[in-house]
Design a protein around this motif. Structure first.
Motif, PDB file in Angstrom:
ATOM      1  N   ALA A  41     130.874 -45.706  24.747  1.00  0.00           N
ATOM      2  CA  ALA A  41     131.304 -45.041  25.191  1.00  0.00           C
ATOM      3  C   ALA A  41     131.577 -44.778  26.124  1.00  0.00           C
ATOM      4  N   ASP A  42     132.977 -43.880  24.715  1.00  0.00           N
ATOM      5  CA  ASP A  42     133.157 -42.400  24.878  1.00  0.00           C
ATOM      6  C   ASP A  42     132.227 -41.213  25.304  1.00  0.00           C
ATOM      7  N   ALA A  43     131.523 -41.336  24.490  1.00  0.00           N
ATOM      8  CA  ALA A  43     129.617 -40.249  24.656  1.00  0.00           C
ATOM      9  C   ALA A  43     129.437 -39.981  26.002  1.00  0.00           C
ATOM     10  N   GLU A  44     129.459 -41.795  26.894  1.00  0.00           N
ATOM     11  CA  GLU A  44     128.968 -41.570  27.909  1.00  0.00           C
ATOM     12  C   GLU A  44     130.206 -41.068  29.198  1.00  0.00           C
ATOM     13  N   GLY A  45     131.028 -40.706  28.833  1.00  0.00           N
ATOM     14  CA  GLY A  45     132.061 -40.995  30.058  1.00  0.00           C
ATOM     15  C   GLY A  45     132.573 -39.223  29.628  1.00  0.00           C
ATOM     16  N   GLU A  46     131.895 -38.866  28.355  1.00  0.00           N
ATOM     17  CA  GLU A  46     131.696 -37.478  28.253  1.00  0.00           C
ATOM     18  C   GLU A  46     130.848 -36.481  28.509  1.00  0.00           C
ATOM     19  N   LYS A  47     129.863 -37.271  28.345  1.00  0.00           N
ATOM     20  CA  LYS A  47     128.679 -36.840  29.988  1.00  0.00           C
ATOM     21  C   LYS A  47     128.831 -37.019  31.040  1.00  0.00           C
ATOM     22  N   GLU A  48     129.389 -37.734  31.927  1.00  0.00           N
ATOM     23  CA  GLU A  48     129.864 -37.650  32.698  1.00  0.00           C
ATOM     24  C   GLU A  48     130.638 -37.075  33.414  1.00  0.00           C
ATOM     25  N   THR A  49     132.178 -36.389  32.248  1.00  0.00           N
ATOM     26  CA  THR A  49     132.989 -35.520  32.972  1.00  0.00           C
ATOM     27  C   THR A  49     132.126 -33.930  32.527  1.00  0.00           C
ATOM     28  N   LEU A  50     131.203 -33.890  31.938  1.00  0.00           N
ATOM     29  CA  LEU A  50     130.477 -32.966  32.436  1.00  0.00           C
ATOM     30  C   LEU A  50     129.833 -32.733  32.555  1.00  0.00           C
ATOM     31  N   ARG A  51     129.168 -33.476  33.086  1.00  0.00           N
ATOM     32  CA  ARG A  51     128.230 -33.787  34.575  1.00  0.00           C
ATOM     33  C   ARG A  51     128.418 -33.001  35.943  1.00  0.00           C
TER      34      ARG A  51
END
Length: 106
Positions: free
Chosen positions: A12-22
Motif C-alpha cells: 500500500a505504501d509503495a502504491e501510494g508513493e507511485k500515485e504521488t509520483l504519478r
C-alpha cells in the motif's frame, strides 16, 4: 516477510508513493507545458518587436532622406536669395552712380 499484514502495508505504501509520483509527474508536465507556452509567446513578442524596430528604422531612414533633401533645397534657396540680394545691391549702386552722374552734368 511472512507477515501478510506487513506485506500489505508495504504494498500500500509503495502504491501510494507511485500515485504521488504519478501526480507530481503530471503536475511537472503541466508546468513544463505552461513554461513552453510562455516561452513561445515571448518569442512571438520578440519577433513582433524586432519587426516594429525594423519598421521604425526604415521610417527614420526615409525621414533622414527627406530632411537631407529639405536641407539641400533650403541651402539652395538661401544661396539664390543671397545672389539675388547682391544683384539688387549692385543694381541700386549702378542706379545711384547714374543718378549722381546726371546730377553732376546739370
Amino acid at each position: 516477510d511472512s507477515d501478510p499484514a506487513g506485506n500489505v502495508l508495504k504494498f500500500a505504501d509503495a502504491e501510494g508513493e507511485k500515485e504521488t509520483l504519478r501526480h507530481e509527474l503530471k503536475k511537472s508536465r503541466i508546468e513544463l507545458m505552461l513554461v513552453k507556452k510562455s516561452r513561445d509567446e515571448y518569442k512571438k513578442q520578440l519577433v513582433k518587436a524586432a519587426e516594429t524596430i525594423r519598421q521604425y528604422q526604415t521610417d527614420i531612414a526615409t525621414r533622414d532622406r527627406q530632411i537631407m533633401s529639405l536641407q539641400h533645397r533650403l541651402s539652395s534657396s538661401v544661396a539664390r536669395q543671397t545672389e539675388f540680394e547682391q544683384l539688387v545691391r549692385s543694381h541700386i549702386q549702378r542706379v545711384r552712380y547714374a543718378v549722381r552722374g546726371r546730377g553732376d552734368d546739370k
